[in-house]
Design a protein around this motif. Sequence first.
Motif, PDB file in Angstrom:
ATOM      1  N   SER A 194       0.807  -1.218   0.000  1.00 46.09           N
ATOM      2  CA  SER A 194       0.000   0.000   0.000  1.00 46.09           C
ATOM      3  C   SER A 194       0.841   1.268   0.000  1.00 46.09           C
ATOM      4  O   SER A 194       0.328   2.359  -0.200  1.00 46.09           O
ATOM      5  CB  SER A 194      -0.915   0.020   1.235  1.00 46.09           C
ATOM      6  OG  SER A 194      -0.153   0.169   2.419  1.00 46.09           O
TER       7      SER A 194
ATOM      8  N   LYS B 143      -8.609   0.263  13.332  1.00 46.74           N
ATOM      9  CA  LYS B 143      -8.820   0.263  11.882  1.00 46.74           C
ATOM     10  C   LYS B 143     -10.303   0.176  11.540  1.00 46.74           C
ATOM     11  O   LYS B 143     -10.783   0.839  10.612  1.00 46.74           O
ATOM     12  CB  LYS B 143      -8.066  -0.908  11.235  1.00 46.74           C
ATOM     13  CG  LYS B 143      -6.609  -0.637  10.935  1.00 46.74           C
ATOM     14  CD  LYS B 143      -6.001  -1.794  10.150  1.00 46.74           C
ATOM     15  CE  LYS B 143      -4.538  -1.520   9.836  1.00 46.74           C
ATOM     16  NZ  LYS B 143      -3.915  -2.625   9.078  1.00 46.74           N
TER      17      LYS B 143
ATOM     18  N   VAL C 190     -12.050   2.930   9.279  1.00 45.16           N
ATOM     19  CA  VAL C 190     -12.667   2.578   7.998  1.00 45.16           C
ATOM     20  C   VAL C 190     -14.140   2.991   7.992  1.00 45.16           C
ATOM     21  O   VAL C 190     -14.649   3.516   6.985  1.00 45.16           O
ATOM     22  CB  VAL C 190     -12.530   1.066   7.730  1.00 45.16           C
ATOM     23  CG1 VAL C 190     -13.418   0.639   6.562  1.00 45.16           C
ATOM     24  CG2 VAL C 190     -11.083   0.714   7.454  1.00 45.16           C
TER      25      VAL C 190
ATOM     26  N   ILE D 164     -14.176   6.811   7.560  1.00 44.07           N
ATOM     27  CA  ILE D 164     -13.725   7.266   6.237  1.00 44.07           C
ATOM     28  C   ILE D 164     -14.712   6.842   5.152  1.00 44.07           C
ATOM     29  O   ILE D 164     -14.972   7.591   4.203  1.00 44.07           O
ATOM     30  CB  ILE D 164     -12.316   6.725   5.931  1.00 44.07           C
ATOM     31  CG1 ILE D 164     -11.301   7.383   6.874  1.00 44.07           C
ATOM     32  CG2 ILE D 164     -11.921   6.994   4.482  1.00 44.07           C
ATOM     33  CD1 ILE D 164      -9.901   6.837   6.781  1.00 44.07           C
ATOM     34  N   SER D 165     -15.288   5.660   5.282  1.00 43.24           N
ATOM     35  CA  SER D 165     -16.236   5.167   4.279  1.00 43.24           C
ATOM     36  C   SER D 165     -17.437   6.093   4.142  1.00 43.24           C
ATOM     37  O   SER D 165     -18.012   6.231   3.057  1.00 43.24           O
ATOM     38  CB  SER D 165     -16.703   3.757   4.628  1.00 43.24           C
ATOM     39  OG  SER D 165     -15.618   2.852   4.585  1.00 43.24           O
TER      40      SER D 165
ATOM     41  N   GLN E  35     -16.072   8.992   1.855  1.00 41.34           N
ATOM     42  CA  GLN E  35     -15.128   8.632   0.801  1.00 41.34           C
ATOM     43  C   GLN E  35     -15.356   9.356  -0.523  1.00 41.34           C
ATOM     44  O   GLN E  35     -14.465   9.382  -1.373  1.00 41.34           O
ATOM     45  CB  GLN E  35     -15.126   7.126   0.567  1.00 41.34           C
ATOM     46  CG  GLN E  35     -16.418   6.543   0.098  1.00 41.34           C
ATOM     47  CD  GLN E  35     -16.295   5.038  -0.108  1.00 41.34           C
ATOM     48  OE1 GLN E  35     -15.412   4.565  -0.816  1.00 41.34           O
ATOM     49  NE2 GLN E  35     -17.161   4.268   0.549  1.00 41.34           N
TER      50      GLN E  35
ATOM     51  N   CYS F 208      -6.104   7.706  -1.672  1.00 40.52           N
ATOM     52  CA  CYS F 208      -6.732   7.294  -0.419  1.00 40.52           C
ATOM     53  C   CYS F 208      -7.856   6.286  -0.649  1.00 40.52           C
ATOM     54  O   CYS F 208      -8.114   5.435   0.210  1.00 40.52           O
ATOM     55  CB  CYS F 208      -7.250   8.513   0.332  1.00 40.52           C
ATOM     56  SG  CYS F 208      -5.920   9.444   1.151  1.00 40.52           S
TER      57      CYS F 208
ATOM     58  N   ARG G  11      -5.932   3.221  -0.732  1.00 38.20           N
ATOM     59  CA  ARG G  11      -5.473   2.875   0.612  1.00 38.20           C
ATOM     60  C   ARG G  11      -6.601   2.346   1.488  1.00 38.20           C
ATOM     61  O   ARG G  11      -6.368   1.538   2.395  1.00 38.20           O
ATOM     62  CB  ARG G  11      -4.839   4.109   1.274  1.00 38.20           C
ATOM     63  CG  ARG G  11      -3.533   4.550   0.644  1.00 38.20           C
ATOM     64  CD  ARG G  11      -3.163   5.945   1.105  1.00 38.20           C
ATOM     65  NE  ARG G  11      -1.927   6.414   0.493  1.00 38.20           N
ATOM     66  CZ  ARG G  11      -1.611   7.695   0.330  1.00 38.20           C
ATOM     67  NH1 ARG G  11      -2.462   8.629   0.722  1.00 38.20           N
ATOM     68  NH2 ARG G  11      -0.474   8.036  -0.235  1.00 38.20           N
ATOM     69  N   LEU G  12      -7.807   2.825   1.251  1.00 38.62           N
ATOM     70  CA  LEU G  12      -8.953   2.370   2.039  1.00 38.62           C
ATOM     71  C   LEU G  12      -9.121   0.857   1.937  1.00 38.62           C
ATOM     72  O   LEU G  12      -9.547   0.192   2.885  1.00 38.62           O
ATOM     73  CB  LEU G  12     -10.220   3.083   1.549  1.00 38.62           C
ATOM     74  CG  LEU G  12     -11.515   2.835   2.327  1.00 38.62           C
ATOM     75  CD1 LEU G  12     -11.357   3.237   3.784  1.00 38.62           C
ATOM     76  CD2 LEU G  12     -12.665   3.590   1.686  1.00 38.62           C
ATOM     77  N   LYS G  13      -8.729   0.295   0.788  1.00 45.61           N
ATOM     78  CA  LYS G  13      -8.852  -1.144   0.575  1.00 45.61           C
ATOM     79  C   LYS G  13      -7.600  -1.913   0.993  1.00 45.61           C
ATOM     80  O   LYS G  13      -7.685  -3.090   1.354  1.00 45.61           O
ATOM     81  CB  LYS G  13      -9.145  -1.421  -0.899  1.00 45.61           C
ATOM     82  CG  LYS G  13     -10.459  -0.832  -1.383  1.00 45.61           C
ATOM     83  CD  LYS G  13     -10.650  -1.077  -2.878  1.00 45.61           C
ATOM     84  CE  LYS G  13     -11.959  -0.473  -3.371  1.00 45.61           C
ATOM     85  NZ  LYS G  13     -12.149  -0.678  -4.831  1.00 45.61           N
TER      86      LYS G  13
ATOM     87  N   PRO H  46      -5.854   1.257   5.394  1.00 44.82           N
ATOM     88  CA  PRO H  46      -6.522   2.530   5.697  1.00 44.82           C
ATOM     89  C   PRO H  46      -5.727   3.451   6.624  1.00 44.82           C
ATOM     90  O   PRO H  46      -5.922   4.667   6.597  1.00 44.82           O
ATOM     91  CB  PRO H  46      -7.840   2.098   6.348  1.00 44.82           C
ATOM     92  CG  PRO H  46      -7.643   0.679   6.768  1.00 44.82           C
ATOM     93  CD  PRO H  46      -6.675   0.095   5.794  1.00 44.82           C
TER      94      PRO H  46
ATOM     95  N   ILE I  23      -4.024   6.460   5.118  1.00 43.51           N
ATOM     96  CA  ILE I  23      -4.805   7.651   4.757  1.00 43.51           C
ATOM     97  C   ILE I  23      -4.452   8.813   5.677  1.00 43.51           C
ATOM     98  O   ILE I  23      -4.465   9.974   5.271  1.00 43.51           O
ATOM     99  CB  ILE I  23      -6.320   7.332   4.805  1.00 43.51           C
ATOM    100  CG1 ILE I  23      -6.669   6.324   3.707  1.00 43.51           C
ATOM    101  CG2 ILE I  23      -7.158   8.599   4.654  1.00 43.51           C
ATOM    102  CD1 ILE I  23      -8.124   5.855   3.727  1.00 43.51           C
TER     103      ILE I  23
END
Length: 409
Positions: free
Chosen positions: A56, A174, A178, A181-182, A185, A192, A195-197, A200, A203
């Motif tokens: 990542s 995490k 997540v 952030i989701s 998004q 990013c 990176r979320l996948k 995370p 980010i």
Amino acid sequence: MINALRGMKDLLENDGEIYKFIIDTCQSVVKNYGYKFCETPKLEETILFKRSVGQSSDIVGKEMYQFTDKSGNDVCLRPEGTAGVLRAFIEAKFDRAGGVRRYFYYGSMFRYERPQRGRLREFHQFGVECFGEASVYEDASVILMLNEILQNLGIKTRLKINSLGDNECMPLYKEKLVKFISSNQENLCQDCLRRLKTNPIRILDCKNENCQNILKTAPLITDNLNQICQDEFNKLQEILRANGVEFEIDPKLVRGLDYYSKSAFEFISDEIGSQSAVAGGGRYDKLCEYLDGKPTPAVGWAMGIERVMEILKQKESQNTRQGIYICALNPNLIDEIYKIAQTLRKRYITEISYEAKSPNKHLNIADKKGFEIFLCLGDDEFSQNQIWYKNLKNQDEKRISIANLESEI
């Protein structure tokens, strides 16, 4: 004419001297902490960095000098130093031998990115790695060591620290991150979203302004530490305060690599324009396992030498002058100044001019080269067994006896 490749720079003249000064300064400190020199190859298998630095990371995703050699091996030029030193540690079976080993290294690293001030495609780092010591006192020691180096170099910095937790508290954090952030998004940058996948946590390291605005209300790792990590983080702060080291806690400091856990830190300088990290590191207790070694606690840091060089070059002034420039106004006196110079060279950096020029021309040369002492022998001075002396720091000048030259200097 053949030129150096873009983003790769020669170290000549003053640059070479500054580079050597930085290395010498670092070595003099780290040796007192029990660290020993090691050297690892600049070319390694690509898988080493994919497994250590992390898929990542921007380094692996965008910046590695990666290619297939004539034997079909997937190799790359090292983008950082830690993975290679740890690979050597495991290959030597030191992970199975037990005990504590401390190493320092310096040399070229390579990343294919846009060259800019203080950041090149071939750059240099000085770093330290400690294997086998789990105590937070070692985390503090490597920070104190680095702080001492930066002070000895005369560089003003601010220290930022954070705790990234361990395998117990990080997964829980995490999940919270997540989830947060989701829900935001749609405003994330493309990096990013990737990176979320993949990771995370990375980010938090994004420099994009929109992403940073979103992260202002994000959950913080420092609010989600378990008791062990919190106690160690408190102890780290206690040791730093006891040793007079100021710091600020930055809960979003995650460093640029995937292998950190628990302690993470950076020294930030404002002396090269925008705020920039000149050195940083942290603890990476799980990395040895990732590289098929026996579980081994580890902590270390790396310093970007080019960034330090930029600062030191900006700070160069009369106070950095050193050495002696000696010259003659008459070509018949070259032998005389040569004898004087050979005596001075036993104690001082001394440069001789073998050409007879006017005093002003000699002075200009000595000034541009950064010498501290200017010595000039003319017919009048020679007839009286004297030499003209000028201190280029404070501009004092006088005639002094050649016989008393060393004591006068």
